[in-house]
Structure formats: structure tokens, C-alpha cells
Scaffold this active site. Structure first.
Site, short mmCIF file in Angstrom:
data_model
loop_
_atom_site.label_atom_id
_atom_site.label_comp_id
_atom_site.label_asym_id
_atom_site.label_seq_id
_atom_site.Cartn_x
_atom_site.Cartn_y
_atom_site.Cartn_z
N ASP A 1 70.23 -60.46 -61.99
CA ASP A 1 70.35 -59.69 -63.22
C ASP A 1 71.77 -59.81 -63.75
O ASP A 1 72.70 -60.11 -62.99
CB ASP A 1 69.97 -58.24 -63.00
CG ASP A 1 70.88 -57.51 -62.00
OD1 ASP A 1 71.15 -58.10 -60.93
OD2 ASP A 1 71.29 -56.37 -62.27
N GLU B 1 71.35 -55.23 -59.23
CA GLU B 1 72.68 -55.04 -58.66
C GLU B 1 73.66 -54.49 -59.68
O GLU B 1 74.54 -53.68 -59.34
CB GLU B 1 73.20 -56.37 -58.10
CG GLU B 1 74.49 -56.26 -57.29
CD GLU B 1 75.77 -56.35 -58.12
OE1 GLU B 1 76.85 -56.07 -57.57
OE2 GLU B 1 75.67 -56.72 -59.32
#
EC number: 3.4.17.11
Length: 378
Positions: free
Chosen positions: A85, A147
Site C-alpha cells: 500500500d 502498513e
């Protein structure tokens, strides 16, 4: 270490750029899952057993890819841990951060943090296998979807996987050529201020603006940062108000706090718990959020660093290390005492900005280092 002709910087760059073109902002799980599809396909082509874990809490899936190398496929092995991400919203690649090359620099959303590093680790293993070489231990890749917001849906999974592993390699971006043997703790909070309504154009003084109270609180809170001690408070998101002609009665703010030591961690917690607004007619609620624990270098982590240092030295490269800010999922594994070597990814700069880039000159040396670690860890 595998032969140098196995690694080609331009070939690595082409692969990284392919991943960067698939934009994957954390809060758009369908885009992140398209990136997970790409990673899954790459690992499946290496012969990995794939476990696709459905996302929870509005986040995308996790991809776990396992290759049973070594004499005992069930033995604790090497965990390669990283995220796919990014902080950049969809459309960034067509606007302020277009994929482009300027000499040694290549710009793009997530190219440095950290698609470059995860592709690099995959490529290093792929080239080893092409050369007929295999790691001495099982290898598992864990691709994380959240994350950038503190890994709230995946922390338990990360920690469980780390506890079953011999060691953890984290190809987060390099810190100016260094690897990371420790990371500061990160604490997230959400502040909620409730004010008193009034018509902004008719009776302004009768109300209490939640936005104004929050602005004062933010200024005071960020002013508590002690840069010499490495303790910082930063507000990155503020939301409040609905109509310009109504005194706003609600305002929220998201705070990121950094603590480099156990004492600083406790100090931050105490500071946040004691926060109060300046105006007694407004109320404040402090909501704790995800925490990245303090990662201190263990004996096992330093043994990994020494291995990496010697591999680099053999290539004529001086490899240094240290504890840094900038949280990663390595915080979780390092805090557990599992040997964790972080910062093994690409060199570059500008993370989380429209200047994010990698250095092409770093790709081959870093791929060789990762391959050397795969080969040497036993």
C-alpha cells in the site's frame, strides 16, 4: 554470493515500474488488491504456495507466499516482510508524481516506499533460482496492505508469522545507504473536540468553536516536540465544521507521536493522557490508536547486520547501520526479539512526497545483498 551477471539494473527497474503503475493507496482496497494479484502471480511463478488472506476492517487482502527450501520445509525460515500500500491517492501517477526518469533518479508513487524493495527481494530470489541456487531455509514472503496506517488489521498476523521464523528481512527503503537495526516507537491518537453551537453571523460570541479550540491545542501540542531528544508530536489530519455560517461544534485531529526510548514512550503516553483544551466550555476526548513498539537491536539482529556487512564489504561497499524513525512492520518483529534486519530496500528519497524516487545505481548492489543473505542465512 550469486554471480554478478545474474543481476541487471535496467531489468530490475522495468519490473519495479510495472508494480508502480498499479496504484495502491491504503484506503482503496480494490486498487491494493490489484497490486496483491500482481505479487501473487510473481510468487506463484517461482513455485510458491500461496495463501490469500481476505482483508478485514475495510483493508485489502494479505498475500502469504511460501517456498519450502532446505532439508526441513517445516523448520523456522526466513520471513520477507513488506507492504504494497502507499500514501499516494489514486491518480497521483497521472498528476503530481508521474513515473519518470531523470538521470539516476526514477520518480513514482510508492517506488521508494516500498514497492521497489519488495520487488527487489522477489527479483533476488528469482535470479538465485534461475542460477540453480536455493536458500538453505524455507522462505516466506508476507505482502501487507495497511502498513501506511499502522497495520491495524495485520499486526497480529505479522507477529504470529515472525514467531515461527528464524529471522525477518524487511526491504523498506535504505536510510542513506544504511540498514536499519532498530526503529523508534510510533503512537497514533485521534483527538475529538466538542464545542457549543451558535449562528456564526448573528450570535458569534454565544458559541464555542471546536475548530478554534483544536487549532490552539495543535499549536500547543506540536510545540511540545523535543527534537534534541527525538520526541515529536505531529498533527497530519484535521476535520471539522459543516457550514460556514454555523459555529463548528465538532473537530477531530490525528496525531503521530515518535518516541526513541522506553522512557520517551512513557512520557508521550502521559502527555497525551493529560491533554486538556484551553477553553473549559469545550470538551476533549483523546482516543489512542495503533502503536508501533520500540525496536531495539538484539544480538540476533546484530548477527544479521554483521553478515550483511561482510557481504557488502566483499563487494567494496561500506554498510553502516543504526536506529531510526520512520516506522515499519519491522517494529513489531524486532520488538518481539526476532532477529530483524530492516532498511534492505532501494536507495533514494522523498518518501510520502511528490518527490519520491529511487536511485537506479542502488538496484543491482541491493539485489546482490538480498541474494547473498538468502544464500548465507542458516
Amino acid at each position: 554470493m550469486p554471480a554478478s551477471n545474474l543481476f541487471n539494473a535496467e531489468e530490475i527497474l522495468d519490473g519495479i515500474c510495472g508494480w508502480v503503475r498499479i496504484e495502491s493507496p491504503t484506503y482503496e482496497p480494490e486498487r491494493v488488491n490489484r497490486m496483491m494479484d500482481e505479487a501473487e502471480g510473481a510468487m506463484r511463478a517461482l513455485g510458491a504456495a500461496i495463501e490469500r488472506i481476505p482483508g478485514t476492517d475495510g483493508y485489502a487482502d494479505v498475500v502469504k507466499a511460501t517456498l519450502p527450501f532446505g532439508d526441513d520445509p517445516d523448520a523456522p525460515g526466513i520471513l520477507v516482510l513488506g507492504h504494497l500500500d502507499t500514501v499516494h491517492p489514486g491518480g497521483t501517477i497521472d498528476g503530481p508524481l508521474q513515473l519518470r526518469r531523470e538521470g539516476d533518479k526514477v520518480f513514482g508513487p510508492g517506488i521508494y516506499d516500498m514497492k521497489g524493495g519488495m520487488y527487489l527481494a522477489y527479483y533476488a530470489l528469482r535470479q538465485m533460482l534461475k542460477a540453480g541456487q536455493k536458500p538453505a531455509l524455507p522462505v516466506t514472503f508476507l505482502f501487507i496492505p495497511d502498513e501506511e496506517v499502522g497495520s491495524p488489521s495485520t499486526r497480529a498476523m505479522i507477529e504470529a508469522e515472525a514467531k515461527c521464523s528464524r529471522c525477518v528481512l524487511v526491504p523498506e527503503p535504505s536510510r542513506q545507504g544504511n540498514v536499519v537495526t532498530g526503529r523508534h516507537a510510533f503512537l497514533r491518537y485521534r483527538l475529538h473536540i466538542h464545542g457549543k453551537p451558535a449562528h456564526a453571523g448573528a450570535d458569534n460570541r454565544a458559541g464555542r468553536s471546536a475548530i478554534r479550540a483544536m487549532a490552539r491545542l495543535i499549536d500547543r501540542l506540536e510545540g511540545m516536540s523535543d527534537f534534541e531528544r527525538g520526541i515529536t508530536y505531529s498533527v497530519g489530519v484535521v476535520r471539522g465544521g459543516q457550514w460556514v455560517n454555523v459555529i463548528p461544534i465538532e473537530c477531530t485531529a490525528e496525531v503521530l507521536c515518535v518516541a526513541p526510548t522506553e522512557e520517551a514512550f512513557a512520557e508521550v503516553q502521559a502527555t497525551m493522557a493529560a491533554l486538556k483544551p484551553d477553553d473549559p466550555e469545550v470538551t476533549l476526548v483523546v482516543e489512542p490508536g495503533p502503536v508501533r513498539p520500540l525496536f531495539r537491536a538484539s544480538e540476533g539482529t546484530m548477527a544479521l547486520y554483521e553478515m550483511a556487512r561482510q557481504l557488502s564489504e566483499a563487494e567494496g561497499i561500506t554498510l553502516t547501520h543504526g536506529q531510526f524513525g520512520g516506522g515499519s512492520d519491522g517494529n513489531f518483529t524486532g520488538a518481539l526479539g526476532v532477529p530483524t534486519l530492516d532498511g534492505l530496500g532501494v536507495r533514494g528519497g522523498g518518501p510520502h512526497t511528490h518527490g519520491e524516487h529511487l536511485l537506479v545505481s542502488s538496484l543491482e548492489p541491493r539485489a546482490r545483498l538480498l541474494a547473498g543473505l538468502f544464500e548465507s542465512i542458516r
